[in-house]
Design a protein around this motif. Structure first.
Motif, mmCIF file in Angstrom:
data_model
loop_
_atom_site.group_PDB
_atom_site.id
_atom_site.type_symbol
_atom_site.label_atom_id
_atom_site.label_comp_id
_atom_site.label_asym_id
_atom_site.label_seq_id
_atom_site.Cartn_x
_atom_site.Cartn_y
_atom_site.Cartn_z
ATOM 1 N N PRO A 294 34.447 37.035 2.893
ATOM 2 C CA PRO A 294 36.182 37.044 2.496
ATOM 3 C C PRO A 294 36.872 37.170 3.702
ATOM 4 C CG PRO A 294 35.275 37.815 0.281
ATOM 5 C CD PRO A 294 33.883 37.396 0.797
ATOM 6 N N VAL A 295 36.457 38.217 4.223
ATOM 7 C CA VAL A 295 37.388 39.113 5.127
ATOM 8 C C VAL A 295 37.430 39.080 6.725
ATOM 9 C CG1 VAL A 295 37.002 41.362 6.504
ATOM 10 C CG2 VAL A 295 37.107 41.034 4.545
ATOM 11 N N SER A 296 35.909 37.795 6.652
ATOM 12 C CA SER A 296 35.716 37.522 7.726
ATOM 13 C C SER A 296 36.073 35.988 8.516
ATOM 14 C CB SER A 296 34.254 37.171 8.276
ATOM 15 O OG SER A 296 34.022 36.236 9.287
ATOM 16 N N ASN A 297 36.360 35.304 7.137
ATOM 17 C CA ASN A 297 37.400 34.148 6.851
ATOM 18 C C ASN A 297 38.797 34.612 7.006
ATOM 19 O OD1 ASN A 297 34.532 32.963 5.970
ATOM 20 N ND2 ASN A 297 35.845 32.815 3.466
ATOM 21 N N GLU A 301 41.095 32.906 10.220
ATOM 22 C CA GLU A 301 42.630 32.354 9.830
ATOM 23 C C GLU A 301 42.942 33.388 10.900
ATOM 24 O OE1 GLU A 301 42.197 29.097 8.363
ATOM 25 O OE2 GLU A 301 40.428 29.068 8.742
ATOM 26 N N ALA A 302 43.464 34.305 10.665
ATOM 27 C CA ALA A 302 44.812 34.844 10.895
ATOM 28 C C ALA A 302 44.221 34.383 12.387
ATOM 29 C CB ALA A 302 44.651 35.699 10.512
ATOM 30 N N TYR A 303 43.002 34.617 13.598
ATOM 31 C CA TYR A 303 43.706 34.863 14.689
ATOM 32 C C TYR A 303 43.165 33.399 15.755
ATOM 33 C CZ TYR A 303 41.199 36.292 19.512
ATOM 34 O OH TYR A 303 40.953 36.379 20.558
ATOM 35 N N LYS A 304 42.990 32.059 14.341
ATOM 36 C CA LYS A 304 43.247 31.008 14.903
ATOM 37 C C LYS A 304 44.974 30.811 15.004
ATOM 38 C CE LYS A 304 41.134 27.777 13.026
ATOM 39 N NZ LYS A 304 39.998 26.768 11.937
ATOM 40 N N GLN A 305 45.424 30.995 13.734
ATOM 41 C CA GLN A 305 46.991 30.512 13.782
ATOM 42 C C GLN A 305 47.704 31.750 15.016
ATOM 43 O OE1 GLN A 305 48.357 31.543 10.126
ATOM 44 N NE2 GLN A 305 50.612 32.018 10.646
ATOM 45 N N TYR A 307 46.359 32.883 17.718
ATOM 46 C CA TYR A 307 45.884 32.513 19.505
ATOM 47 C C TYR A 307 45.430 31.198 19.529
ATOM 48 C CZ TYR A 307 45.905 37.405 19.131
ATOM 49 O OH TYR A 307 46.017 38.769 19.322
ATOM 50 N N GLY A 308 45.246 30.419 18.517
ATOM 51 C CA GLY A 308 44.829 28.925 19.120
ATOM 52 C C GLY A 308 43.118 29.086 18.712
ATOM 53 N N GLN A 309 42.443 29.481 18.861
ATOM 54 C CA GLN A 309 41.461 29.786 18.645
ATOM 55 C C GLN A 309 39.997 30.321 18.240
ATOM 56 O OE1 GLN A 309 41.675 30.896 22.754
ATOM 57 N NE2 GLN A 309 40.942 33.044 22.615
ATOM 58 N N ILE A 310 39.076 30.040 18.237
ATOM 59 C CA ILE A 310 38.049 31.247 17.322
ATOM 60 C C ILE A 310 37.777 31.898 17.901
ATOM 61 C CG2 ILE A 310 35.240 30.734 16.427
ATOM 62 C CD1 ILE A 310 38.124 28.507 15.787
ATOM 63 N N MET A 314 33.987 40.527 20.238
ATOM 64 C CA MET A 314 34.385 40.889 21.225
ATOM 65 C C MET A 314 35.410 41.304 19.968
ATOM 66 S SD MET A 314 32.541 43.036 22.693
ATOM 67 C CE MET A 314 31.169 43.018 23.106
ATOM 68 N N ALA A 315 36.018 40.188 19.967
ATOM 69 C CA ALA A 315 37.496 39.958 18.990
ATOM 70 C C ALA A 315 37.778 40.295 17.431
ATOM 71 C CB ALA A 315 38.427 38.763 19.030
ATOM 72 N N ALA A 316 36.601 40.413 17.209
ATOM 73 C CA ALA A 316 36.687 40.709 16.447
ATOM 74 C C ALA A 316 36.068 42.439 15.308
ATOM 75 C CB ALA A 316 35.026 40.499 15.112
ATOM 76 N N MET A 317 35.491 43.018 17.016
ATOM 77 C CA MET A 317 35.531 44.582 17.078
ATOM 78 C C MET A 317 36.452 45.505 17.498
ATOM 79 S SD MET A 317 32.011 44.571 15.991
ATOM 80 C CE MET A 317 31.984 46.856 16.280
ATOM 81 N N GLY A 318 36.899 44.743 18.302
ATOM 82 C CA GLY A 318 38.417 44.998 18.154
ATOM 83 C C GLY A 318 39.643 45.333 17.327
#
Length: 387
Positions: A294-297, A301-305, A307-310, A314-318
């Motif tokens: 659930p946290v990843s999902n 979705e928030a990241y795509k909204q 920045y417009g990309q998957i 490294m984005a996940a770790m930040g």
């Protein structure tokens, strides 16, 4: 008009000045300053920019949810340029000039080691995002755990062991060759762990060759390796070098599996190495969007909204490092450095993007390692190995 006595005038002036100071103090106190230091330029900029994007998203979400301790977070960003000396300078600046209460950032081990030295000297909590060398959280000279330094990622001893076991069992590799970047603490540390775990698992290291970052021609080294006829080649290096090495290896007819670590994870890897050359290559990593929870999902979705990309790992770790730091501040219910550090050290069941994780006695994250396979230029999730 009667003149006010001098004493009374002095009292009024002092009250007026005190009011100004109090007003300024309240205004400055509206925000909580957090330092955010990443590799925004230099050879490892793709790591730092992705991690910074993840961190910014996390802080934006936290502020939208009311901030922390009733206050909004003010990010004080700095670029360490992927260099240890610049990392120390950036850490010094945000602590001594910008007066942050804590710092998050860093994706390169040598930079994290340099940065942590400064944060420890100044007794400021520091949560590293993706620096896997043990020396980030443990003092190399004394062997003591650094009181104010923590990390959101696993360390080399786990990642390297997972890589060695994957080589032994998934490829039935009896012998392996290793190429080590002698200018990188990360590469040397991960190679050492892999070698130990591989040989303990009855494997043999038939070649161990060195190179330096920014080398361009690896064919003489690869020719030596080819002559030893290894079952597998292990390259714990950064994506720019790995792309060139793999491409040149395939040109020499070295078609064996190639395995590496988290520093492979960059879109530039395929640009440099080529999609076909990278077939039959694998690397250990922090995260994959295909490893669902659930946290990843929600993060994806928030990241795509935003920045417009998957997001990449490294984005996940930040993102995780920012939330981990703020979680510690909330549990401490204070901006006091010692209290925040105590709360971080007690972290258990933190909900990261790759599942629940703890911080162990050395302030390192206990979390799963993801195995990624490269297929026609795409990352394909294979499995997650948990502690």
């Amino acid at each position: 008009m009667r003149r006010l006595p001098k004493v009374r005038c002095l009292v009024i002036v002092l009250i007026w000045i005190a009011g100004l100071i109090a007003g300024c103090g309240n205004k400055a106190g509206e925000d909580i300053k957090i330092g955010m230091i990443y590799e925004l330029t230099g050879n490892t900029a793709t790591y730092g920019t992705s991690a910074a994007s993840g961190a910014k998203l996390a802080f934006k979400e936290i502020n939208a949810g009311g901030g922390v301790l009733g206050k909004q977070i003010q990010i004080v960003a700095a670029d360490n340029k992927g260099e240890p000396s610049e990392s120390a300078n950036a850490m010094t600046k945000v602590i001594t000039q910008d007066r942050v209460i804590a710092v998050t950032g860093f994706t390169v081990s040598s930079c994290g080691i340099a940065g942590s030295t400064v944060s420890e000297d100044n007794k400021i909590p520091f949560v590293a995002a993706a620096t896997v060398n043990p020396k980030v959280t443990v003092d190399e000279k004394t062997g003591q755990v650094k009181k104010y330094t923590f990390r959101a990622c696993f360390i080399d001893s786990f990642q390297g062991t997972v890589g060695a076991n994957f080589a032994l069992h998934n490829f039935n590799a009896k012998n392996a060759a290793i190429m080590i970047d002698n200018s990188s603490d990360y590469s040397k540390g991960l190679a050492r762990v892999f070698k130990t775990a591989f040989t303990q698992g009855s494997g043999q290291i038939v070649a161990e060759e060195a190179y330096l970052q920014k080398d361009q021609d690896f064919k003489s080294v690869l020719t030596k390796i080819k002559a030893q006829n290894p079952d597998l080649l292990y390259i714990p290096g950064y994506y720019e070098d790995v792309g060139k090495i793999v491409k040149q290896a395939r040109e020499l007819g070295i078609d064996i599996p190639v395995l590496g670590g988290d520093a492979w994870d960059s879109p530039r890897l395929v640009e440099i190495g080529g999609a076909s050359a990278l077939n039959n290559t694998y690397f250990t990593n922090f995260y994959s969007v295909e490893d669902k929870n659930p946290v990843s999902n929600a993060f994806v979705e928030a990241y795509k909204q935003e920045y417009g990309q998957i997001p990449d790992s490294m984005a996940a770790m930040g993102y995780d490092a920012a939330y981990l730091l703020i979680d510690g501040i909330k549990r401490a219910n204070s901006t006091d450095a010692a209290k925040i550090s105590e709360a971080l050290a007690a972290t258990r069941n933190f909900r990261s993007v790759s599942g629940d994780m703890d911080l162990n006695d050395t302030h390192d994250a206990v979390r799963g390692v993801v195995i990624i396979e490269m297929k026609e230029g795409k990352q394909v999730y294979k499995e997650t190995i948990r502690p």
